[in-house]
Design an enzyme around this catalytic site. Structure first.
Site, PDB file in Angstrom:
ATOM      1  N   PHE A 187       0.823  -1.213   0.000  1.00  0.00           N
ATOM      2  CA  PHE A 187       0.000   0.000   0.000  1.00  0.00           C
ATOM      3  C   PHE A 187       0.857   1.264   0.000  1.00  0.00           C
ATOM      4  O   PHE A 187       0.937   1.990  -1.003  1.00  0.00           O
ATOM      5  CB  PHE A 187      -0.941  -0.054   1.207  1.00  0.00           C
ATOM      6  CG  PHE A 187      -1.562   1.252   1.588  1.00  0.00           C
ATOM      7  CD1 PHE A 187      -2.264   2.001   0.662  1.00  0.00           C
ATOM      8  CD2 PHE A 187      -1.435   1.744   2.887  1.00  0.00           C
ATOM      9  CE1 PHE A 187      -2.830   3.232   1.009  1.00  0.00           C
ATOM     10  CE2 PHE A 187      -2.001   2.960   3.236  1.00  0.00           C
ATOM     11  CZ  PHE A 187      -2.698   3.702   2.303  1.00  0.00           C
ATOM     12  N   THR A 211       2.131 -10.242   1.037  1.00  0.00           N
ATOM     13  CA  THR A 211       0.917  -9.557   1.502  1.00  0.00           C
ATOM     14  C   THR A 211       0.541  -8.396   0.587  1.00  0.00           C
ATOM     15  O   THR A 211      -0.442  -7.709   0.843  1.00  0.00           O
ATOM     16  CB  THR A 211       1.094  -9.007   2.930  1.00  0.00           C
ATOM     17  OG1 THR A 211       2.169  -8.068   2.953  1.00  0.00           O
ATOM     18  CG2 THR A 211       1.369 -10.131   3.915  1.00  0.00           C
ATOM     19  N   SER A 266       7.069  -5.260   5.479  1.00  0.00           N
ATOM     20  CA  SER A 266       6.523  -5.664   6.774  1.00  0.00           C
ATOM     21  C   SER A 266       5.154  -6.284   6.579  1.00  0.00           C
ATOM     22  O   SER A 266       4.521  -6.102   5.533  1.00  0.00           O
ATOM     23  CB  SER A 266       6.411  -4.451   7.701  1.00  0.00           C
ATOM     24  OG  SER A 266       6.114  -4.830   9.020  1.00  0.00           O
ATOM     25  N   TYR A 284       5.326  -7.969  16.101  1.00  0.00           N
ATOM     26  CA  TYR A 284       5.359  -6.727  15.328  1.00  0.00           C
ATOM     27  C   TYR A 284       5.921  -5.582  16.165  1.00  0.00           C
ATOM     28  O   TYR A 284       6.873  -4.911  15.761  1.00  0.00           O
ATOM     29  CB  TYR A 284       3.950  -6.383  14.843  1.00  0.00           C
ATOM     30  CG  TYR A 284       3.889  -5.211  13.890  1.00  0.00           C
ATOM     31  CD1 TYR A 284       4.352  -5.322  12.584  1.00  0.00           C
ATOM     32  CD2 TYR A 284       3.362  -3.987  14.295  1.00  0.00           C
ATOM     33  CE1 TYR A 284       4.295  -4.243  11.707  1.00  0.00           C
ATOM     34  CE2 TYR A 284       3.299  -2.910  13.422  1.00  0.00           C
ATOM     35  CZ  TYR A 284       3.760  -3.049  12.126  1.00  0.00           C
ATOM     36  OH  TYR A 284       3.705  -1.978  11.261  1.00  0.00           O
ATOM     37  N   LYS A 322       9.739  -4.005  15.520  1.00  0.00           N
ATOM     38  CA  LYS A 322       9.888  -2.612  15.103  1.00  0.00           C
ATOM     39  C   LYS A 322      10.755  -1.836  16.095  1.00  0.00           C
ATOM     40  O   LYS A 322      11.570  -0.990  15.707  1.00  0.00           O
ATOM     41  CB  LYS A 322       8.515  -1.959  14.970  1.00  0.00           C
ATOM     42  CG  LYS A 322       7.738  -2.381  13.743  1.00  0.00           C
ATOM     43  CD  LYS A 322       8.368  -1.851  12.452  1.00  0.00           C
ATOM     44  CE  LYS A 322       7.475  -2.067  11.244  1.00  0.00           C
ATOM     45  NZ  LYS A 322       8.088  -1.555   9.990  1.00  0.00           N
ATOM     46  N   TYR A 380      23.739   1.482  14.271  1.00  0.00           N
ATOM     47  CA  TYR A 380      24.544   1.718  13.071  1.00  0.00           C
ATOM     48  C   TYR A 380      24.871   3.205  12.911  1.00  0.00           C
ATOM     49  O   TYR A 380      25.949   3.547  12.412  1.00  0.00           O
ATOM     50  CB  TYR A 380      23.806   1.190  11.831  1.00  0.00           C
ATOM     51  CG  TYR A 380      24.174  -0.245  11.509  1.00  0.00           C
ATOM     52  CD1 TYR A 380      25.013  -0.553  10.444  1.00  0.00           C
ATOM     53  CD2 TYR A 380      23.703  -1.292  12.285  1.00  0.00           C
ATOM     54  CE1 TYR A 380      25.366  -1.855  10.148  1.00  0.00           C
ATOM     55  CE2 TYR A 380      24.038  -2.604  12.003  1.00  0.00           C
ATOM     56  CZ  TYR A 380      24.878  -2.879  10.927  1.00  0.00           C
ATOM     57  OH  TYR A 380      25.227  -4.179  10.651  1.00  0.00           O
ATOM     58  N   GLN A 417      27.656   3.756  15.839  1.00  0.00           N
ATOM     59  CA  GLN A 417      28.930   3.035  15.714  1.00  0.00           C
ATOM     60  C   GLN A 417      29.595   3.237  14.358  1.00  0.00           C
ATOM     61  O   GLN A 417      30.824   3.347  14.281  1.00  0.00           O
ATOM     62  CB  GLN A 417      28.715   1.536  15.964  1.00  0.00           C
ATOM     63  CG  GLN A 417      30.022   0.728  15.967  1.00  0.00           C
ATOM     64  CD  GLN A 417      29.830  -0.676  16.508  1.00  0.00           C
ATOM     65  OE1 GLN A 417      28.858  -0.962  17.198  1.00  0.00           O
ATOM     66  NE2 GLN A 417      30.769  -1.561  16.199  1.00  0.00           N
TER      67      GLN A 417
END
Length: 329
Positions: A28, A52, A90, A159, A163, A173, A176
């Protein structure tokens, strides 16, 4: 309401020649974002395993020479050579992710890891997180610095917690390795291209299809729980602003409407707008279903100069019109 509403707010060559990967791009939100970025001149790669989503959402984009579709699972795919990576893959529906918990967690862990490793070579990563990270929030409207109230082993945790892990991995990330990460916490978004026939449809498409068929609208629980709904063009506008605004590097930003709506009132509005003879019926409440959901968007206003423009009633009218066409073939 077309994608032109989004595109018209940006320079026509804003992304000219830039290479952008959108994971979950046939879904979507992903398909709307792919279309806007393609029209804005980006070389868009849409990656989706179609578990999905629907290929129909992007079929019209195949006419563009700067758009391509990659059928793959981001948990097994290693991106290379992109200027921007938008990680949106997702499972978005509560019924769907509670039915497939492992499949729900992998894109937000292994899939995101693949994106962030690729970004160490210079990509910007926009991670589409969710209001679900707040769980059953105790502060309404909810600001980004609220830590959340989430059941880490509940049926929704696959979920919610994946998340939350994804956000933490992004920040790791960033701290570091200096990767340029931006996190959008998206509140309930809706509009055309939501799957009208999905067995595990989210609340707005489920209510609309039930109303158009004059079937009972099924509410989980007492209907007094609230959500904040944002029309898709407003959501995608915010995502593009997050891509181009260096002021949100390393930031988390709520993207949603501050119009808090009770689910029972949403049902009544959809019955009225469709002219339906449907009645409302109540079913058992979902486990760990948050009672209230409404964002504090002061950060989005300040950093992005953004707030939603489309009212819920207008957005529902556009969405109902699209769903009616789908139902009529």
């Amino acid at each position: 309401m077309s994608v032109e509403l989004i595109v018209s707010q940006f320079s026509g060559d804003l992304f000219r020649g830039r290479r952008i990967l959108v994971t979950g791009g046939a879904g979507f939100l992903g398909s709307w974002l792919c279309e806007a970025l393609t029209i804005l001149g980006a070389n868009v790669s849409c990656l989706d395993n179609l578990s999905t989503s629907r290929v129909e959402n992007i079929m019209h984009l195949k006419k563009y020479g700067n758009f391509k579709f990659i059928k793959a699972d981001i948990s097994e795919y290693h991106p290379e050579g992109f200027d921007f990576i938008v990680h949106g893959a997702s499972l978005p529906s509560p019924d769907d992710y509670m039915r497939r918990p492992v499949d729900t967690m992998l894109p937000n862990s292994l899939g995101l890891l693949n994106c962030l490793e690729a970004a160490r070579k210079g990509s910007i990563v926009l991670y589409t997180s969710t209001s679900e990270v707040y769980g059953d929030a105790e502060i309404i409207p909810t600001p980004e610095d609220y830590w959340g109230k989430v059941n880490p082993i509940g049926l929704r945790s696959c979920y919610d917690e994946s998340k939350r892990f994804g956000e933490a991995l992004c920040m790791a990330y960033y701290r570091q390795y200096g990767v340029d990460v931006r996190v959008a916490r998206i509140f309930n978004s809706y509009g055309p291209r939501l799957d009208p026939e999905s067995r595990y449809a989210r609340v707005i498409p489920r209510f609309i299809m039930q109303a158009l068929r004059n079937e009972p609208l099924t509410i989980h629980g007492d209907g007094m729980q609230t959500r904040s709904f944002t029309y898709v063009t407003d959501t995608v506008n915010a995502l593009i602003k997050m891509l181009i605004n260096d002021g949100v590097r390393g930031e988390v930003v709520n993207i949603g409407s501050q119009n808090e709506v009770k689910i029972i009132d949403l049902a009544k509005m959809i019955i009225r707008l469709t002219g339906s003879s449907s009645k409302i019926v109540f079913t058992e409440a979902r486990p760990d279903d948050p009672r209230r959901r409404c964002p504090d968007i002061s950060k989005a206003r300040k950093l992005l100069n953004w707030e939603p423009k489309i009212s819920l009633e207008d957005g529902l009218k556009y969405t109902i019109e699209w769903f009616r066409r789908q139902l009529n073939g």
